[in-house]
Design a protein around this motif. Structure first.
Motif, PDB file in Angstrom:
ATOM      1  N   LEU A   1       1.053  -1.443   0.267  1.00  0.00           N
ATOM      2  CA  LEU A   1       0.275   0.489  -0.108  1.00  0.00           C
ATOM      3  C   LEU A   1       0.738   1.604   0.141  1.00  0.00           C
ATOM      4  O   LEU A   1       0.711   1.753  -0.827  1.00  0.00           O
ATOM      5  CB  LEU A   1      -1.300   0.650   0.763  1.00  0.00           C
ATOM      6  CG  LEU A   1      -1.531   1.388   1.247  1.00  0.00           C
ATOM      7  CD1 LEU A   1      -2.761   1.372   0.423  1.00  0.00           C
ATOM      8  CD2 LEU A   1      -2.562   1.486   2.248  1.00  0.00           C
ATOM      9  N   LEU A   2       2.004   1.718   0.838  1.00  0.00           N
ATOM     10  CA  LEU A   2       2.250   2.593   1.226  1.00  0.00           C
ATOM     11  C   LEU A   2       2.947   3.139  -0.208  1.00  0.00           C
ATOM     12  O   LEU A   2       3.680   4.280  -0.811  1.00  0.00           O
ATOM     13  CB  LEU A   2       3.508   2.586   2.350  1.00  0.00           C
ATOM     14  CG  LEU A   2       2.530   2.318   4.010  1.00  0.00           C
ATOM     15  CD1 LEU A   2       3.965   2.560   5.001  1.00  0.00           C
ATOM     16  CD2 LEU A   2       1.562   3.223   4.053  1.00  0.00           C
ATOM     17  N   ALA A   3       3.297   2.031  -0.975  1.00  0.00           N
ATOM     18  CA  ALA A   3       4.560   2.626  -2.117  1.00  0.00           C
ATOM     19  C   ALA A   3       3.816   1.587  -3.244  1.00  0.00           C
ATOM     20  O   ALA A   3       3.630   0.961  -3.352  1.00  0.00           O
ATOM     21  CB  ALA A   3       6.213   2.061  -2.117  1.00  0.00           C
ATOM     22  N   ASN A   4       4.143   2.549  -4.519  1.00  0.00           N
ATOM     23  CA  ASN A   4       3.595   2.149  -5.595  1.00  0.00           C
ATOM     24  C   ASN A   4       4.895   1.115  -6.502  1.00  0.00           C
ATOM     25  O   ASN A   4       5.894   2.144  -6.882  1.00  0.00           O
ATOM     26  CB  ASN A   4       2.863   2.961  -6.494  1.00  0.00           C
ATOM     27  CG  ASN A   4       2.976   2.545  -7.590  1.00  0.00           C
ATOM     28  OD1 ASN A   4       2.697   1.374  -8.574  1.00  0.00           O
ATOM     29  ND2 ASN A   4       1.018   3.235  -8.440  1.00  0.00           N
TER      30      ASN A   4
ATOM     31  N   VAL B   1       5.741   0.630  -9.027  1.00  0.00           N
ATOM     32  CA  VAL B   1       5.969   1.105 -10.731  1.00  0.00           C
ATOM     33  C   VAL B   1       6.537   2.628 -10.698  1.00  0.00           C
ATOM     34  O   VAL B   1       7.731   2.462 -11.009  1.00  0.00           O
ATOM     35  CB  VAL B   1       4.277   1.204 -11.171  1.00  0.00           C
ATOM     36  CG1 VAL B   1       4.210   2.129 -12.971  1.00  0.00           C
ATOM     37  CG2 VAL B   1       3.994  -0.088 -10.983  1.00  0.00           C
ATOM     38  N   MET B   2       6.436   3.079  -9.752  1.00  0.00           N
ATOM     39  CA  MET B   2       7.194   4.140  -9.521  1.00  0.00           C
ATOM     40  C   MET B   2       8.089   4.798  -8.861  1.00  0.00           C
ATOM     41  O   MET B   2       9.075   5.617  -8.212  1.00  0.00           O
ATOM     42  CB  MET B   2       6.144   5.484  -9.654  1.00  0.00           C
ATOM     43  CG  MET B   2       5.369   5.971 -10.863  1.00  0.00           C
ATOM     44  SD  MET B   2       4.228   7.267 -10.783  1.00  0.00           S
ATOM     45  CE  MET B   2       2.899   6.729  -9.375  1.00  0.00           C
TER      46      MET B   2
END
Lengths: 229, 81
Positions: free
Chosen positions: B65-68, B70-71
Motif C-alpha cells: 500500500l504505502l509505495a507503488n 511502478v514508480m
C-alpha cells in the motif's frame, strides 16, 4: 445490458455514468457501494471519476483495496468488460489490473478542458470499430501523467495495449498536444486480455446533445455492440 | 515500537514537484541547489515485540500500500526501543 457503476467515497461522476447508461443508451444501470462484495451480475462494470478517499496517499491507492475490488478482480479475470474513467483508471492501475501508474501532471496544474484523443487500438470492448477515430473529450485531472518503465512501454506499444493517445484536432500526437506529460502521449490503456480499459478523459461528460458534444457516446456504444459476456 | 517507512520516487521518474521546489529554492537565493526530489515518510507504531517480525510487517505494508512499485522504492527502519 446491465451496467454496474461502482461508487467509492469521493466518486463524483457515478451519477453521470448512470445517466448516460439509462437516458442515452437506454440500458440498465445500478450503483454498487465500495463496501459491498457483490457487483450484482452486470455485463459491464464502470469505475467512475472523482476523488476517492480525497486522493490521500496516491490517487486511487486506497480505493484499490476496497471490499468491492475482489468482485471487480473476479469480473476482470472472467473476461468481463471494465472501463475505468479518470480516478477509475487510477484505481485500476493501483489495483494492478492495468499496467503503469498515473502521477502529477508535468505542468503541476489541475487541467479541466476539452482534449482531442485518437483511438490507437480498437482491440478493446470500448474502442471496437473506432480505429483511428479522433474524439474531442473533456479531461479534468491533476494526476493524469501516465508512467510506465521502458520495458512495459515497449510491451504496451508492441501488443497494441495503448487504446487512446492525446493528439491535436487533426489527430497528430506531439508534445504540444500532450496536456500532462504522459509517456507516449498515452491517454488510455487496456490489459493484455483486452477486457479492462482505463482512460483519463471523461466520455460520460459528452454523450448527449444537451452537453454540446456527443463524442463520448461512441465509446459506450462500442461496448453495446460487443453484446453480453 | 516505532517504525518508519521512507518512500522515494525511482530515479528514472520525473519528479515534477521536486523540480518546482528546486526552482523556488533558487528564487529564494539558494543558488547552489542541484536537485530536489520529494518523498514521503510514514511513522508507524506497532506493538512491542520481535524486531525482525516488525520489520517484515513494515515491508509488507510498504509493498502492498504505502509505495507503488511502478514508480517508487521504499526503505523501512525501526527506532531502537
Amino acid at each position: 445490458m446491465r451496467f454496474a457503476v461502482v461508487s467509492f467515497p469521493g466518486s463524483n461522476c457515478d451519477d453521470d455514468c448512470v445517466r448516460v447508461v439509462r437516458e442515452v443508451l437506454g440500458e440498465s444501470a445500478h450503483k454498487v457501494w465500495h463496501g459491498d462484495d457483490d457487483l450484482g451480475a452486470p455485463d459491464v462494470v464502470l469505475l467512475p471519476g472523482g476523488f476517492s478517499y480525497g486522493d490521500y496517499l496516491r490517487c486511487g491507492a486506497i480505493a484499490a483495496g476496497s471490499p468491492i475490488m475482489g468482485a471487480v478482480r473476479r469480473f476482470a479475470a472472467a473476461g468481463g468488460p471494465i472501463l475505468g474513467i479518470c480516478n477509475g483508471f487510477q484505481i485500476l492501475t493501483e489495483a494492478g489490473l492495468l499496467p503503469g501508474a498515473l502521477h502529477r501532471n508535468a505542468g503541476l496544474s489541475f487541467i479541466c478542458r476539452d482534449q482531442h484523443v485518437r483511438v490507437a487500438s480498437d482491440a478493446s470492448p470500448f474502442t471496437a470499430g473506432l480505429s483511428d477515430r479522433v474524439l474531442r473529450l473533456p479531461i479534468a485531472h491533476h494526476d493524469g501523467n501516465y508512467h510506465a518503465d521502458a520495458e512495459t512501454l515497449r510491451r504496451l506499444e508492441g501488443e497494441g495495449q495503448v487504446v487512446l493517445r492525446y493528439c491535436d484536432a487533426a489527430g497528430d500526437s506531439h508534445d504540444a498536444a500532450n496536456p500532462n506529460g504522459s509517456v507516449g502521449h498515452i491517454a488510455g490503456v487496456r490489459n493484455a486480455a483486452g477486457n479492462v480499459v482505463g482512460m483519463m478523459p471523461h466520455p460520460e461528460r459528452c454523450a448527449e446533445p444537451l452537453l454540446g458534444n456527443e463524442d463520448g457516446r461512441t465509446l459506450f456504444e462500442a461496448v453495446l455492440r460487443q453484446g453480453s459476456v | 515500537m516505532k517504525g518508519t517507512v521512507t518512500v522515494r520516487l525511482k530515479g528514472g521518474v520525473l519528479d515534477v514537484e521536486g523540480k518546482a521546489i528546486e526552482g523556488a529554492l533558487g528564487r529564494l537565493g539558494f543558488a547552489d541547489v542541484a536537485a530536489v526530489r520529494v518523498g514521503k515518510v510514514f511513522e508507524v507504531t506497532l506493538p512491542d515485540g520481535d524486531p525482525d517480525a516488525a520489520r517484515a510487517t513494515l515491508e509488507a505494508m510498504a509493498a502492498q500500500l504505502l509505495a507503488n512499485p511502478v514508480m517508487e522504492t521504499f526503505e523501512v527502519a525501526l527506532e531502537p526501543s
